[in-house]
Design a protein around this motif. Structure first.
Motif, PDB file in Angstrom:
ATOM      1  N   ILE A   2       0.483  -1.329  -0.165  1.00  0.00           N
ATOM      2  CA  ILE A   2      -0.169  -0.305  -0.184  1.00  0.00           C
ATOM      3  C   ILE A   2       0.833   1.254   0.073  1.00  0.00           C
ATOM      4  CG2 ILE A   2      -1.716   1.451   0.997  1.00  0.00           C
ATOM      5  CD1 ILE A   2      -3.031  -1.025   2.314  1.00  0.00           C
ATOM      6  N   ILE A  99      -6.541   2.577 -12.713  1.00  0.00           N
ATOM      7  CA  ILE A  99      -7.001   2.812 -11.680  1.00  0.00           C
ATOM      8  C   ILE A  99      -8.364   1.425 -11.624  1.00  0.00           C
ATOM      9  CG2 ILE A  99      -7.986   3.975  -9.836  1.00  0.00           C
ATOM     10  CD1 ILE A  99      -5.593   3.434  -9.374  1.00  0.00           C
ATOM     11  N   THR A 101     -11.609   0.905  -8.755  1.00  0.00           N
ATOM     12  CA  THR A 101     -11.839   1.281  -7.627  1.00  0.00           C
ATOM     13  C   THR A 101     -11.452   2.367  -6.702  1.00  0.00           C
ATOM     14  OG1 THR A 101     -11.334  -0.278  -6.442  1.00  0.00           O
ATOM     15  CG2 THR A 101     -13.419  -0.657  -7.588  1.00  0.00           C
ATOM     16  N   VAL A 110      -9.364   4.942  -0.697  1.00  0.00           N
ATOM     17  CA  VAL A 110      -7.810   4.068  -0.853  1.00  0.00           C
ATOM     18  C   VAL A 110      -8.626   3.587  -2.078  1.00  0.00           C
ATOM     19  CG1 VAL A 110      -9.595   1.958  -0.626  1.00  0.00           C
ATOM     20  CG2 VAL A 110      -7.271   1.807  -0.729  1.00  0.00           C
ATOM     21  N   GLU A 112      -7.124   1.222  -5.549  1.00  0.00           N
ATOM     22  CA  GLU A 112      -6.992  -0.036  -5.932  1.00  0.00           C
ATOM     23  C   GLU A 112      -6.732  -0.221  -7.594  1.00  0.00           C
ATOM     24  OE1 GLU A 112      -8.465  -4.979  -5.260  1.00  0.00           O
ATOM     25  OE2 GLU A 112      -7.930  -3.585  -3.892  1.00  0.00           O
ATOM     26  N   ASP A 113      -5.688  -0.818  -8.260  1.00  0.00           N
ATOM     27  CA  ASP A 113      -5.814  -1.114  -9.923  1.00  0.00           C
ATOM     28  C   ASP A 113      -5.637  -2.472 -10.321  1.00  0.00           C
ATOM     29  OD1 ASP A 113      -3.637  -2.536  -9.188  1.00  0.00           O
ATOM     30  OD2 ASP A 113      -1.983  -1.350 -10.051  1.00  0.00           O
ATOM     31  N   SER A 114      -5.795  -2.228 -11.405  1.00  0.00           N
ATOM     32  CA  SER A 114      -6.385  -3.631 -12.156  1.00  0.00           C
ATOM     33  C   SER A 114      -5.401  -4.855 -11.208  1.00  0.00           C
ATOM     34  CB  SER A 114      -5.746  -3.765 -13.541  1.00  0.00           C
ATOM     35  OG  SER A 114      -5.147  -3.506 -13.752  1.00  0.00           O
ATOM     36  N   GLY A 116      -4.741  -5.367  -8.219  1.00  0.00           N
ATOM     37  CA  GLY A 116      -4.625  -5.610  -6.540  1.00  0.00           C
ATOM     38  C   GLY A 116      -4.122  -4.628  -6.485  1.00  0.00           C
ATOM     39  N   LYS A 117      -2.926  -3.883  -5.968  1.00  0.00           N
ATOM     40  CA  LYS A 117      -2.099  -2.469  -5.869  1.00  0.00           C
ATOM     41  C   LYS A 117      -3.063  -1.543  -4.861  1.00  0.00           C
ATOM     42  CE  LYS A 117       1.998  -3.802  -8.680  1.00  0.00           C
ATOM     43  NZ  LYS A 117       2.766  -3.184  -9.648  1.00  0.00           N
ATOM     44  N   GLN A 118      -2.784  -1.307  -3.862  1.00  0.00           N
ATOM     45  CA  GLN A 118      -3.530   0.147  -3.451  1.00  0.00           C
ATOM     46  C   GLN A 118      -2.987   1.254  -3.106  1.00  0.00           C
ATOM     47  OE1 GLN A 118      -5.541  -1.942  -0.254  1.00  0.00           O
ATOM     48  NE2 GLN A 118      -7.037  -3.298  -1.090  1.00  0.00           N
ATOM     49  N   TRP A 119      -3.107   2.317  -3.127  1.00  0.00           N
ATOM     50  CA  TRP A 119      -3.211   3.706  -2.572  1.00  0.00           C
ATOM     51  C   TRP A 119      -4.134   4.286  -1.310  1.00  0.00           C
ATOM     52  CZ3 TRP A 119      -2.468   1.015  -7.802  1.00  0.00           C
ATOM     53  CH2 TRP A 119      -0.976   1.573  -7.530  1.00  0.00           C
ATOM     54  N   GLN A 120      -3.493   4.980  -0.812  1.00  0.00           N
ATOM     55  CA  GLN A 120      -4.326   5.795   0.464  1.00  0.00           C
ATOM     56  C   GLN A 120      -3.598   7.272   0.167  1.00  0.00           C
ATOM     57  OE1 GLN A 120      -4.101   3.993   3.878  1.00  0.00           O
ATOM     58  NE2 GLN A 120      -5.476   1.674   3.186  1.00  0.00           N
TER      59      GLN A 120
END
Length: 331
Positions: A2, A99, A101, A110, A112-114, A116-120
């Motif tokens: 994340i 991205i 969602t 939060v 999430e990309d295609s 499954g990586k996430q950014w908060q």
């Protein structure tokens, strides 16, 4: 893994870069994610002959002039400018990142990309533009030839000697139809008579008009009216030549695809905001949660907000509000 930042900017075109410029200058921790392979945004996908409507010295992002160019710059010049802009201001762009969602999480978000990586982040700037959401209206009937959209128009080469139907009475329709009159038999379909702007109107005139509108709106004065009051089509050289020679003639819009007798049908019917990742957090282009800031989607967000030069005040305002959420100031 994340990744965390104060502001996540989704989209690395002109709106995303302009917003990141203001955020970074104020010391806001910022990450830009972009679904393209390299800098340039939607300009990477422009058809070969497409140019700006304004000279380079009137086509600038905040802080950095576009390098000079004789006449109206082509898309390649814009792409190179965006690349140099990223480098000059050390804008932290991660690409390609798609991205899928964006979700509200307590007082932040939060994404999430295609993969499954996430950014908060505390705030999100929606700067995904419109290019990836081309619009094609529904018509009954069937068309047996090949259909295209202006988003994927490759230039005139595939159409040499063919019959081509072009749909759309705005800039892309007029420019593509004008170009194709040189290589094939073109039928240009429009809703009503084409509305050409005065021949001396270019992007500089439209920019001044948009700034006048913005000032009037901000001061509570009467709106002098959108640029469409002048017409729908900027008369660039290729359009003027085809119009004045009689090669560019419009035809009433068909009511069924069965009526279209052509080898190709090109839809120059515009785009819709590509807000898929944010759809659950917005009503149209209006955020329904604090901390989400759309920038650069067109007239709905303000006059000139979808242009290179015109996006700056809207990017600055979004950056100002996002910075306030982390106790920082943009003046």
């Amino acid at each position: 893994m994340i990744q965390r930042c104060e502001v996540l900017v989704i989209g690395g075109g002109q709106a995303g870069l302009a917003t990141a410029f203001y955020l970074l200058r104020a010391g806001v921790s910022t990450i830009v994610v972009d679904n393209q392979e390299a800098p340039g945004g939607a300009w990477r996908h422009a058809w070969p002959s497409l140019t700006l409507f304004s000279p380079a010295n009137a086509s600038n992002l905040p802080g950095m002039m576009m390098p000079s160019y004789p006449g109206f710059p082509p898309a390649e010049h814009v792409v190179n400018y965006f690349s140099r802009y990223e480098q000059r201001y050390d804008i932290p762009v991660q690409r390609p990142v798609e991205i899928v969602t964006v979700t509200k999480l307590n007082d932040g978000f939060v994404a999430e990309d295609s993969e499954g990586k996430q950014w908060q982040s505390r705030s999100v700037v929606a700067a995904t533009g419109t290019w990836s959401a081309p619009f094609v209206p529904y018509y009954p009937g069937e068309f047996s030839g090949q259909q295209w959209h202006s988003a994927h128009y490759p230039g005139p080469e595939p159409f040499v000697g063919d019959r081509i139907a072009v749909v759309g009475g705005a800039n892309s329709g007029a420019q593509i139809a004008a170009e194709l009159t040189k290589v094939g038999d073109v039928t240009w379909y429009t809703q009503g008579e084409p509305r050409f702007m005065p021949d001396d109107v270019d992007g500089r005139v439209l920019f001044r008009r948009n700034r006048e509108r913005l000032r009037a709106m901000q001061s509570g004065e009467e709106d002098p009216g959108p640029e469409s009051a002048l017409g729908d089509i900027v008369v660039v050289d290729s359009v003027k030549e085809a119009r004045d020679s009689g090669e560019l003639q419009s035809h009433p819009m068909f009511s069924s695809l069965d009526e279209v007798d052509a080898d190709h049908l090109i839809w120059c019917t515009g785009f819709r905001p590509a807000v898929g990742p944010f759809r659950s957090l917005m009503h149209g282009l209006t955020p329904e949660v604090d901390g989400l800031f759309p920038v650069g989607y067109g007239e709905a967000l303000g006059p000139g907000s979808a242009t290179i030069t015109g996006v700056a005040p809207f990017a600055k305002e979004a950056a100002r509000k996002a910075a306030e959420r982390v106790g920082k100031t943009i003046r």
